[in-house]
Design a protein around this motif. Structure first.
Motif, PDB file in Angstrom:
ATOM      1  N   VAL A  71       1.305  -2.020  -5.266  1.00 29.60           N
ATOM      2  CA  VAL A  71       2.016  -0.790  -4.891  1.00 29.60           C
ATOM      3  C   VAL A  71       2.625  -0.142  -6.130  1.00 29.60           C
ATOM      4  CG1 VAL A  71       3.943   0.146  -3.548  1.00 29.60           C
ATOM      5  CG2 VAL A  71       2.497  -1.659  -2.573  1.00 29.60           C
ATOM      6  N   SER A  72       3.282  -0.958  -6.957  1.00 30.83           N
ATOM      7  CA  SER A  72       3.906  -0.429  -8.167  1.00 30.83           C
ATOM      8  C   SER A  72       2.874   0.185  -9.108  1.00 30.83           C
ATOM      9  CB  SER A  72       4.668  -1.554  -8.880  1.00 30.83           C
ATOM     10  OG  SER A  72       5.316  -1.073 -10.034  1.00 30.83           O
ATOM     11  N   SER A  73       1.748  -0.517  -9.304  1.00 33.55           N
ATOM     12  CA  SER A  73       0.704   0.008 -10.186  1.00 33.55           C
ATOM     13  C   SER A  73       0.124   1.314  -9.648  1.00 33.55           C
ATOM     14  CB  SER A  73      -0.418  -1.026 -10.356  1.00 33.55           C
ATOM     15  OG  SER A  73      -0.101  -1.955 -11.359  1.00 33.55           O
ATOM     16  N   SER A  74      -0.093   1.386  -8.339  1.00 31.76           N
ATOM     17  CA  SER A  74      -0.624   2.605  -7.744  1.00 31.76           C
ATOM     18  C   SER A  74       0.316   3.783  -7.984  1.00 31.76           C
ATOM     19  CB  SER A  74      -0.835   2.410  -6.240  1.00 31.76           C
ATOM     20  OG  SER A  74      -1.815   1.426  -5.984  1.00 31.76           O
ATOM     21  N   ALA A  75       1.612   3.546  -7.816  1.00 35.88           N
ATOM     22  CA  ALA A  75       2.594   4.619  -8.013  1.00 35.88           C
ATOM     23  C   ALA A  75       2.650   5.049  -9.481  1.00 35.88           C
ATOM     24  CB  ALA A  75       3.973   4.151  -7.546  1.00 35.88           C
ATOM     25  N   LEU A  76       2.562   4.087 -10.397  1.00 33.28           N
ATOM     26  CA  LEU A  76       2.628   4.413 -11.830  1.00 33.28           C
ATOM     27  C   LEU A  76       1.406   5.215 -12.277  1.00 33.28           C
ATOM     28  CD1 LEU A  76       3.981   0.970 -13.049  1.00 33.28           C
ATOM     29  CD2 LEU A  76       5.157   3.146 -13.353  1.00 33.28           C
ATOM     30  N   VAL A  77       0.217   4.756 -11.871  1.00 39.70           N
ATOM     31  CA  VAL A  77      -1.000   5.472 -12.257  1.00 39.70           C
ATOM     32  C   VAL A  77      -1.029   6.871 -11.635  1.00 39.70           C
ATOM     33  CG1 VAL A  77      -3.513   5.461 -12.090  1.00 39.70           C
ATOM     34  CG2 VAL A  77      -2.304   3.344 -12.600  1.00 39.70           C
ATOM     35  N   SER A  78      -0.597   6.979 -10.381  1.00 39.80           N
ATOM     36  CA  SER A  78      -0.553   8.292  -9.738  1.00 39.80           C
ATOM     37  C   SER A  78       0.443   9.205 -10.436  1.00 39.80           C
ATOM     38  CB  SER A  78      -0.189   8.135  -8.257  1.00 39.80           C
ATOM     39  OG  SER A  78      -1.161   7.379  -7.569  1.00 39.80           O
ATOM     40  N   SER A  79       1.563   8.645 -10.867  1.00 39.53           N
ATOM     41  CA  SER A  79       2.563   9.441 -11.596  1.00 39.53           C
ATOM     42  C   SER A  79       1.979   9.964 -12.900  1.00 39.53           C
ATOM     43  CB  SER A  79       3.804   8.587 -11.889  1.00 39.53           C
ATOM     44  OG  SER A  79       4.378   8.107 -10.697  1.00 39.53           O
ATOM     45  N   ARG A 122      11.438  10.805  -3.617  1.00 38.44           N
ATOM     46  CA  ARG A 122      12.216   9.589  -3.304  1.00 38.44           C
ATOM     47  C   ARG A 122      11.303   8.408  -3.021  1.00 38.44           C
ATOM     48  NH1 ARG A 122      14.277   7.769   1.719  1.00 38.44           N
ATOM     49  NH2 ARG A 122      13.587   9.714   2.704  1.00 38.44           N
ATOM     50  N   TYR A 123      10.213   8.667  -2.292  1.00 34.89           N
ATOM     51  CA  TYR A 123       9.286   7.582  -1.972  1.00 34.89           C
ATOM     52  C   TYR A 123       8.567   7.068  -3.220  1.00 34.89           C
ATOM     53  CZ  TYR A 123      10.008   9.540   2.691  1.00 34.89           C
ATOM     54  OH  TYR A 123      10.572  10.011   3.849  1.00 34.89           O
ATOM     55  N   MET A 124       8.234   7.975  -4.137  1.00 36.14           N
ATOM     56  CA  MET A 124       7.548   7.576  -5.361  1.00 36.14           C
ATOM     57  C   MET A 124       8.454   6.717  -6.241  1.00 36.14           C
ATOM     58  SD  MET A 124       4.441   8.526  -5.347  1.00 36.14           S
ATOM     59  CE  MET A 124       4.049   8.281  -7.074  1.00 36.14           C
ATOM     60  N   LYS A 125       9.723   7.086  -6.334  1.00 38.24           N
ATOM     61  CA  LYS A 125      10.661   6.283  -7.133  1.00 38.24           C
ATOM     62  C   LYS A 125      10.761   4.863  -6.580  1.00 38.24           C
ATOM     63  CE  LYS A 125      13.791   9.794  -9.024  1.00 38.24           C
ATOM     64  NZ  LYS A 125      15.199  10.248  -9.091  1.00 38.24           N
ATOM     65  N   GLN A 126      10.836   4.752  -5.248  1.00 35.85           N
ATOM     66  CA  GLN A 126      10.913   3.427  -4.630  1.00 35.85           C
ATOM     67  C   GLN A 126       9.633   2.631  -4.865  1.00 35.85           C
ATOM     68  OE1 GLN A 126      11.711   4.452  -0.556  1.00 35.85           O
ATOM     69  NE2 GLN A 126      13.906   4.799  -0.890  1.00 35.85           N
ATOM     70  N   SER A 139       2.057  13.485   6.326  1.00 33.05           N
ATOM     71  CA  SER A 139       2.968  12.630   7.095  1.00 33.05           C
ATOM     72  C   SER A 139       2.337  11.270   7.374  1.00 33.05           C
ATOM     73  CB  SER A 139       3.361  13.319   8.401  1.00 33.05           C
ATOM     74  OG  SER A 139       2.214  13.586   9.196  1.00 33.05           O
ATOM     75  N   SER A 140       1.040  11.245   7.680  1.00 35.70           N
ATOM     76  CA  SER A 140       0.357   9.961   7.942  1.00 35.70           C
ATOM     77  C   SER A 140       0.338   9.096   6.690  1.00 35.70           C
ATOM     78  CB  SER A 140      -1.074  10.215   8.423  1.00 35.70           C
ATOM     79  OG  SER A 140      -1.076  10.911   9.656  1.00 35.70           O
ATOM     80  N   LEU A 141       0.029   9.718   5.551  1.00 34.83           N
ATOM     81  CA  LEU A 141      -0.014   8.954   4.302  1.00 34.83           C
ATOM     82  C   LEU A 141       1.379   8.485   3.892  1.00 34.83           C
ATOM     83  CD1 LEU A 141      -2.570  11.121   2.301  1.00 34.83           C
ATOM     84  CD2 LEU A 141      -2.959   8.869   3.295  1.00 34.83           C
ATOM     85  N   THR A 142       2.387   9.332   4.095  1.00 25.55           N
ATOM     86  CA  THR A 142       3.764   8.940   3.776  1.00 25.55           C
ATOM     87  C   THR A 142       4.194   7.751   4.626  1.00 25.55           C
ATOM     88  OG1 THR A 142       4.287  11.225   3.207  1.00 25.55           O
ATOM     89  CG2 THR A 142       6.137   9.744   3.601  1.00 25.55           C
ATOM     90  N   LYS A 143       3.810   7.785   5.902  1.00 24.39           N
ATOM     91  CA  LYS A 143       4.140   6.665   6.790  1.00 24.39           C
ATOM     92  C   LYS A 143       3.481   5.378   6.316  1.00 24.39           C
ATOM     93  CE  LYS A 143       3.865   5.244  11.653  1.00 24.39           C
ATOM     94  NZ  LYS A 143       3.397   5.627  13.009  1.00 24.39           N
ATOM     95  N   ALA A 186      -2.680   4.399  -0.001  1.00 24.62           N
ATOM     96  CA  ALA A 186      -2.048   5.582   0.583  1.00 24.62           C
ATOM     97  C   ALA A 186      -1.334   6.397  -0.495  1.00 24.62           C
ATOM     98  CB  ALA A 186      -1.071   5.172   1.678  1.00 24.62           C
ATOM     99  N   ILE A 187      -0.682   5.727  -1.430  1.00 25.28           N
ATOM    100  CA  ILE A 187       0.002   6.432  -2.523  1.00 25.28           C
ATOM    101  C   ILE A 187      -1.005   7.219  -3.357  1.00 25.28           C
ATOM    102  CG2 ILE A 187       1.227   6.075  -4.718  1.00 25.28           C
ATOM    103  CD1 ILE A 187       2.631   3.675  -3.352  1.00 25.28           C
ATOM    104  N   ARG A 188      -2.137   6.585  -3.695  1.00 21.30           N
ATOM    105  CA  ARG A 188      -3.138   7.263  -4.520  1.00 21.30           C
ATOM    106  C   ARG A 188      -3.722   8.474  -3.800  1.00 21.30           C
ATOM    107  NH1 ARG A 188      -4.407   1.789  -5.588  1.00 21.30           N
ATOM    108  NH2 ARG A 188      -6.235   1.842  -4.214  1.00 21.30           N
TER     109      ARG A 188
END
Length: 805
Positions: A155-163, A142-146, A107-111, A124-126
């Motif tokens: 932020v976008s790069s972090s989400a893509l690499v994590s995906s 939903r948060y990852m898609k956004q 929850s903390s990381l999602t926030k 936080a995403i990583r």
């Protein structure tokens, strides 16, 4: 227990690593301070660093030990210290596989990943994706898609690499994010595009048809990221090897049956070769240019137009990188220009040749000759008019301008109305600048006056009458250098003039100047060939400011907005209040727009204004406060200042600035403010007004004609020593930046190994007064500068020289 080093140990070098003799038990004992209140960020940072160091040294942490330390560390999320928070993310990732119940920080990381602090969101995403398992993945989907399509690149790069990492864990879930990944692949950021392409490939690598479609798509749309290009080459090469292997191992096939497959394979090979060659062009050295040109010649005629455009664009970039190789590349481009090809391909070549001409004066005649030959058989109206405009601009200043007249007049005889009109405008420039050619040009203009098209006849008649006057000022004003006004501004001013009948003539000085960034290399001032205008012109940045300021009652009657500056930061990036200023200049006043942001979530600011104390004879007339400044919601306040009337040369001033406001404390969670408040203030950085704030850039395509047009009635000259400047390049850049004027005739480019240079600058001083500067620079012990200034107003000349002095 942690060993303490004495002075002797430090001198001997044994203390170079302060963590060398750490003991796990002692560090875990220290970690108990995580539970203390208030949190001490500095000490906690040091302990987290020790824990990470031990983990990376291979120290074994038992599950119970790691879990206890992890639970204590989760309390650190109560601190707002940025460095501590980011260290927490690192520790979470390191302990994810050895601690139990790490999922409690979800929850903390999602926030943090969905919050407003961009510095937290990527890390936080990583961290979140490192601790997420298959059961929790759908909860954060939903948060990852956004995040994948977020406008912040990190932020976008972090989400893509994590995906990409989570593909191994849950391929089916991540595959649902392919639409967002495709959107990210069109990003302007080179790393986002690279990471998006990597994710898309790993989602499709087991489907050859899908990979082929992806390659075709990005080949057509193009990629801005060199990293993505390299990945494309690797993907395509892998596909090529698979295809070749399949062809070789096909059993019992005849040559006729294999022919289509081999043909398709060869086409793909050309695509790979194109990408490889363009990559070499972008990364090669100057010594490899000749060899690369020969390699390209061997296959360029066999590839499609879209691949040829890619090659031409790479050559254009290479010309800018290695200007001394222009002759090799010019010859190659001229051969390409003779080949068959479509509009986009030919336009790319023409643009490249024009850029070489403008970057390398010694290539001008060769380049113009190639373009003259091209327009003899050119089927594209846009390219023909573009080349005619270039001929009119550069041709009259070549050693033998008469040789271009035949090519231009042939267009009047043989081409469409649009091209004929452009040819007439080009002819006029030859007659205006070359006295010996004027009689011949007038004869040709008389023939053009009998043209069947209205536009051609009107132009010929207009230019005929101007040229017959034989006045340099008229030629400069109506043939060489046109109006530099905002077209939407001109339309609005004329409409306003018709609504209020007056015997006073319409004054062009009331029209705002064009404020779009202008560079001679990219600007196209080709004549309008038809009477059809665009349905709607997009308002410029200054037009938008004009509308916003005119809506404020306190600013009525100031006249048209003359200039708006770029934002000036008055606070550091990490302070509690962020303030930047935009300076708006009018004929006799300045408005200072302060864009303010409150970064404290426990405060509401009201009645916010910036009090200004000038160092010179500037007078502050009025303040327009921002009514409210809630947390993280920017708002603007304004200050109106009268410019000095008694001393026109007093253009520079320094203002001390203090932000004043009413503070109301509020609940950080609900934002509900207290009933009572108190007055407070915050000292900002000083704000400077310089001569550049009073001058608007304008482009004079023919500086010499503009110089003659103004004349020497208001001309003054002085010599200055620039003692602290060591190179001509530095001197040129400093002068342009200080005066805020537009360099003309590409005079901002200093040739290599030169000890002298002449810089030409053009501008308009507030009030609508043209001003030109010619600066002769000589390099010896420092730089000596002889400045000559001409203007339509004597006071403006004095302002420029006083500012430079």
């Amino acid at each position: 227990m942690i060993k303490k080093f004495d002075k002797k140990d430090e001198e001997s070098g044994s203390g170079s690593n302060p963590f060398q003799h750490l003991e796990k038990s002692a560090v875990l004992q220290e970690a108990r301070i995580f539970n203390e209140t208030p949190i001490n960020p500095r000490r906690c940072l040091h302990i987290l660093t020790k824990i990470i160091y031990l983990l990376n040294q291979g120290e074994h942490f038992g599950t119970t030990e790691a879990t206890e330390a992890f639970f204590a560390m989760t309390r650190l999320f109560q601190s707002n210290d940025q460095t501590l928070r980011r260290m927490c993310y690192l520790t979470i990732k390191e302990m994810a596989n050895i601690s139990e119940d790490v999922i409690i920080v979800t929850s903390s990381l999602t926030k943090d990943m969905t919050g407003k602090e961009d510095v937290y969101r990527g890390p936080a995403i990583r961290a979140l994706c490192r601790i997420t398992d298959t059961t929790m993945l759908q909860a954060i989907e939903r948060y990852m898609k956004q995040a994948i399509v977020d406008k912040v690149p990190s932020v976008s790069s972090s989400a893509l690499v994590s995906s990409l990492h989570m593909v191994k864990m849950s391929f089916d879930v991540v595959k649902r994010w392919v639409n967002e990944a495709q959107e990210a692949a069109s990003s302007d950021n080179i790393m986002v595009q690279y990471h998006a392409l990597g994710l898309l490939y790993h989602l499709r690598k087991n489907d050859r048809l899908a990979v082929t479609k992806m390659l075709n798509k990005f080949t057509k749309s193009g990629l801005k990221s060199p990293f993505a290009y390299c990945m494309m080459i690797r993907i395509a090469s892998s596909s090529m090897l698979c295809t070749a292997s399949a062809i070789v191992h096909m059993p019992n096939c005849t040559a006729r049956e294999l022919a289509p497959a081999v043909s398709g394979y060869t086409t793909s090979y050309k695509y790979i070769a194109t990408l490889a060659i363009t990559t070499l062009l972008k990364t090669g050295s100057e010594s490899s240019v000749d060899r690369l040109m020969k390699q390209i010649s061997s296959f360029v005629s066999e590839i499609s137009d879209e691949f040829k455009v890619v090659v031409v664009q790479a050559i254009s970039a290479l010309c800018q990188k290695y200007p001394r190789k222009h002759s090799v590349m010019m010859n190659f481009l001229s051969n390409m220009l003779r080949d068959d090809g479509g509009f986009e391909y030919k336009r790319a070549i023409v643009d490249c040749i024009i850029s070489i001409i403008e970057e390398n004066p010694e290539s001008k005649e060769t380049g113009l000759a190639h373009l003259c030959e091209f327009i003899e058989d050119c089927e594209h109206t846009v390219l023909a008019t573009k080349i005619l405009h270039l001929l009119g601009k550069e041709g009259p200043r070549t050693p033998t301008p008469s040789k271009y007249i035949r090519f231009i007049f042939n267009r009047v005889v043989l081409e469409s109305e649009a091209v004929r009109a452009a040819a007439v405008s080009a002819l006029a420039k030859f007659g205006a600048q070359n006295d010996d050619l004027l009689p011949s040009v007038l004869v040709l203009m008389k023939r053009c006056m009998m043209d069947s098209d209205d536009e051609v006849r009107d132009r010929a008649t207009f230019y005929m009458n101007v040229l017959q006057q034989k006045q340099k000022a008229l030629n400069a004003a109506y043939i060489f250098n046109g109006l530099s006004v905002s077209v939407p501004g001109l339309e609005k001013s004329l409409h306003q003039y018709t609504l209020e009948p007056s015997e006073k003539p319409f004054d062009m000085k009331t029209v705002p100047l064009a404020t779009a960034p202008i560079t001679e290399q990219k600007t196209e001032i080709a004549p309008v060939a038809t009477s059809k205008l665009p349905e709607k012109l997009a308002p410029s940045r200054q037009d938008i400011y004009q509308e916003q300021l005119a809506a404020i009652p306190e600013f009525k009657g100031l006249g048209p907005l003359f200039k708006s500056s770029e934002p000036v930061q008055l606070t550091e990036a990490e302070t509690e209040y962020v303030v930047r200023c935009i300076k708006h200049t009018f004929a006799n006043h300045m408005i200072f727009q302060f864009d303010c942001t409150n970064t404290l979530n426990d405060q509401l600011l009201q009645r916010v204004l910036v009090q200004m104390e000038p160092s010179e004879a500037y007078e502050v007339l009025n303040y327009v406060p921002a009514p409210s400044l809630p947390y993280s919601q920017p708002s603007s306040c304004y200050s109106l200042v009268r410019l000095p009337e008694d001393d026109p040369t007093a253009v520079s001033c320094t203002f001390s600035c203090t932000m004043k406001y009413l503070v109301r404390d509020c609940d950080p969670n609900t934002g509900e403010p207290d009933d009572d408040g108190y007055d407070d203030e915050y000292v900002l950085e000083d704000l400077e007004v310089t001569v550049a704030d009073h001058i608007q850039k304008v482009l004079k395509p023919n500086f010499g004609a503009a110089w003659d047009e103004i004349g020497d009635d208001n001309e003054k000259e002085e010599t200055f020593a620039l003692a602290t400047v060591r190179t001509l390049d530095e001197a040129v850049n400093n002068i342009i930046s200080f005066l805020g004027m537009q360099p003309c005739e590409r005079s901002d480019k200093v040739p290599e190994n030169k000890n002298s240079h002449v810089l030409f600058l053009a501008g308009v001083f507030r009030g609508g007064h043209d001003v030109l500067v010619r600066a002769r620079l000589a390099l010896a012990d420092g730089v000596t500068m002889q400045v000559t200034v001409r203007s339509t107003d004597e006071n403006v000349v004095d302002v420029i020289l006083a500012s430079v002095g």
